[in-house]
Design an enzyme around this catalytic site. Structure first.
Site, PDB file in Angstrom:
ATOM      1  N   ASP A   1       7.195   9.751  -2.753  1.00  0.00           N
ATOM      2  CA  ASP A   1       8.315   8.814  -2.714  1.00  0.00           C
ATOM      3  C   ASP A   1       8.637   8.340  -4.130  1.00  0.00           C
ATOM      4  O   ASP A   1       7.877   8.614  -5.075  1.00  0.00           O
ATOM      5  CB  ASP A   1       8.024   7.632  -1.767  1.00  0.00           C
TER       6      ASP A   1
ATOM      7  N   ASN B   1       2.493  -3.088   6.437  1.00  0.00           N
ATOM      8  CA  ASN B   1       3.323  -3.009   7.645  1.00  0.00           C
ATOM      9  C   ASN B   1       3.241  -1.632   8.308  1.00  0.00           C
ATOM     10  O   ASN B   1       4.012  -1.337   9.213  1.00  0.00           O
ATOM     11  CB  ASN B   1       4.792  -3.348   7.312  1.00  0.00           C
TER      12      ASN B   1
ATOM     13  N   HIS C   1       3.711   1.317   6.758  1.00  0.00           N
ATOM     14  CA  HIS C   1       4.517   2.402   6.202  1.00  0.00           C
ATOM     15  C   HIS C   1       3.650   3.459   5.526  1.00  0.00           C
ATOM     16  O   HIS C   1       2.581   3.161   4.992  1.00  0.00           O
ATOM     17  CB  HIS C   1       5.634   1.894   5.271  1.00  0.00           C
TER      18      HIS C   1
ATOM     19  N   GLU D   1       9.547   2.998   6.665  1.00  0.00           N
ATOM     20  CA  GLU D   1       9.310   1.629   7.119  1.00  0.00           C
ATOM     21  C   GLU D   1       9.338   1.573   8.654  1.00  0.00           C
ATOM     22  O   GLU D   1       9.778   2.528   9.312  1.00  0.00           O
ATOM     23  CB  GLU D   1      10.395   0.719   6.533  1.00  0.00           C
TER      24      GLU D   1
HETATM   25  C1  GLP Z   1       3.761   1.810  -1.729  1.00  0.00           C
HETATM   26  C2  GLP Z   1       3.918   3.315  -1.615  1.00  0.00           C
HETATM   27  C3  GLP Z   1       3.052   3.882  -0.545  1.00  0.00           C
HETATM   28  C4  GLP Z   1       1.646   3.326  -0.683  1.00  0.00           C
HETATM   29  C5  GLP Z   1       1.694   1.846  -0.479  1.00  0.00           C
HETATM   30  C6  GLP Z   1       0.324   1.184  -0.467  1.00  0.00           C
HETATM   31  O1  GLP Z   1       4.561   1.132  -0.865  1.00  0.00           O
HETATM   32  N1  GLP Z   1       5.247   3.689  -1.308  1.00  0.00           N
HETATM   33  O2  GLP Z   1       3.043   5.291  -0.646  1.00  0.00           O
HETATM   34  O3  GLP Z   1       0.811   3.931   0.255  1.00  0.00           O
HETATM   35  O4  GLP Z   1       2.459   1.333  -1.529  1.00  0.00           O
HETATM   36  O5  GLP Z   1      -0.029   0.795  -1.760  1.00  0.00           O
HETATM   37  P1  GLP Z   1      -1.439   0.269  -2.170  1.00  0.00           P
HETATM   38  O6  GLP Z   1      -2.327   1.456  -2.204  1.00  0.00           O
HETATM   39  O7  GLP Z   1      -1.222  -0.339  -3.523  1.00  0.00           O
HETATM   40  O8  GLP Z   1      -1.847  -0.732  -1.163  1.00  0.00           O
END
Ligand code: GLP
Length: 258
Positions: free
Chosen positions: A66, A135, A137, A142
């Site tokens: 992403d 949440n 995702h 989302e």
């Molecule tokens: C972002 C990314 C996701 C990732 C998420 C969790 O939103 N788009 O791909 O999995 O963060 O991040 P973290 O590992 O910092 O909790």
């Protein structure tokens, strides 16, 4: 879906690294999908430390999951720059080895089609690394995202924007839009490993592992995937029903299959 519970973040990282090494060794032209976020960074640092001893690296292609829209090209928060800093650079790989999602494309719809076409040309993703948002995702799919969705532009959930406010290091304003692989795109990967660490992920990991498939929890589509492993540390696994009675288990990891 298999769930592995590890004692601490370092062991989650080691397990991720082991999956990457397996993909590099076992696949003739390994295609590895990389998540950003804080969770996989320790695994990426471990891989970087092993860069001289990674068989198959010369044949590997890495793929973005992403990317934010609206950040300047040189923003350290752009996911392409995060991956350059933490993966490509330390592994001595140039940009040609990363299949990017280009947020500056004049036509973002065409860019999403180009990206999907590139994945098809490569024969699909062999190993997709994922984190998970609080949440539920994955990528930036989302709550409410369809299980068959493909790569597209999405509006970020308010809760994601709030979470990202503390995570972004440079942006004055947290991006509200992003490009993401769709849930259907992610499900096409031959193997998926989702990593989660910390108490902030405990609730969503319990929903993912102990709940059913529900559009309100986008990651739950992974239950349809034949080769998905969730790797959580003790904190992220703290609310798993199957795990509670085994919390004092002396071994460093245990497996809960559902
Ligand atoms: C972002 C990314 C996701 C990732 C998420 C969790 O939103 N788009 O791909 O999995 O963060 O991040 P973290 O590992 O910092 O909790």
């Amino acid at each position: 879906m298999i769930t592995l519970v590890k004692n601490h973040h370092g062991l989650v990282a080691d397990a991720l690294v082991a999956r990457v090494r397996d993909a590099l060794v076992c696949r003739s032209n390994p295609v590895i999908g990389l998540a950003t976020g804080r969770t996989p960074l320790l695994a990426y640092a471990t891989l970087a430390a092993q860069s001289r001893d990674l068989p198959g690296l010369d044949r590997a292609t890495f793929v973005m999951l992403d990317e934010y829209l609206g950040l300047p090209t040189d923003s350290p928060d752009r996911f392409a720059n995060v991956l350059r800093k933490h993966v490509l650079g330390p592994l001595g790989l140039d940009d040609s080895r990363l299949v990017r999602l280009n947020p500056d494309a004049a036509d973002l719809g065409l860019e999403c089609e180009r990206f999907e076409g590139r994945l098809r040309e490569l024969g699909g993703v062999d190993l997709q690394i994922l984190g998970i948002g609080t949440n539920g995702h994955i990528g930036f799919n989302e709550p409410g995202a369809h299980g068959d969705s493909r790569t597209r532009v999405v509006r970020l959930d308010d809760s994601t924007i709030a979470d990202n406010t503390s995570a972004l290091i440079s942006a004055d304003e947290v991006p509200r839009y992003a490009i993401t692989q769709g849930l259907g795109t992610i499900l096409d990967a031959k193997e998926i490993v989702l990593a989660a660490t910390g108490v902030s992920k405990a609730e969503i990991i319990a929903e993912l592992v102990d709940g059913g498939v529900d559009e309100k929890v986008p990651a739950s589509v992974l239950r349809h995937h034949p080769n998905t492993t969730v790797i959580a540390d003790q904190d992220a696994a703290g609310r798993l029903i199957g795990h509670v009675s085994e919390k004092s288990h002396p071994v460093s990891s245990m497996q809960v299959s559902r």
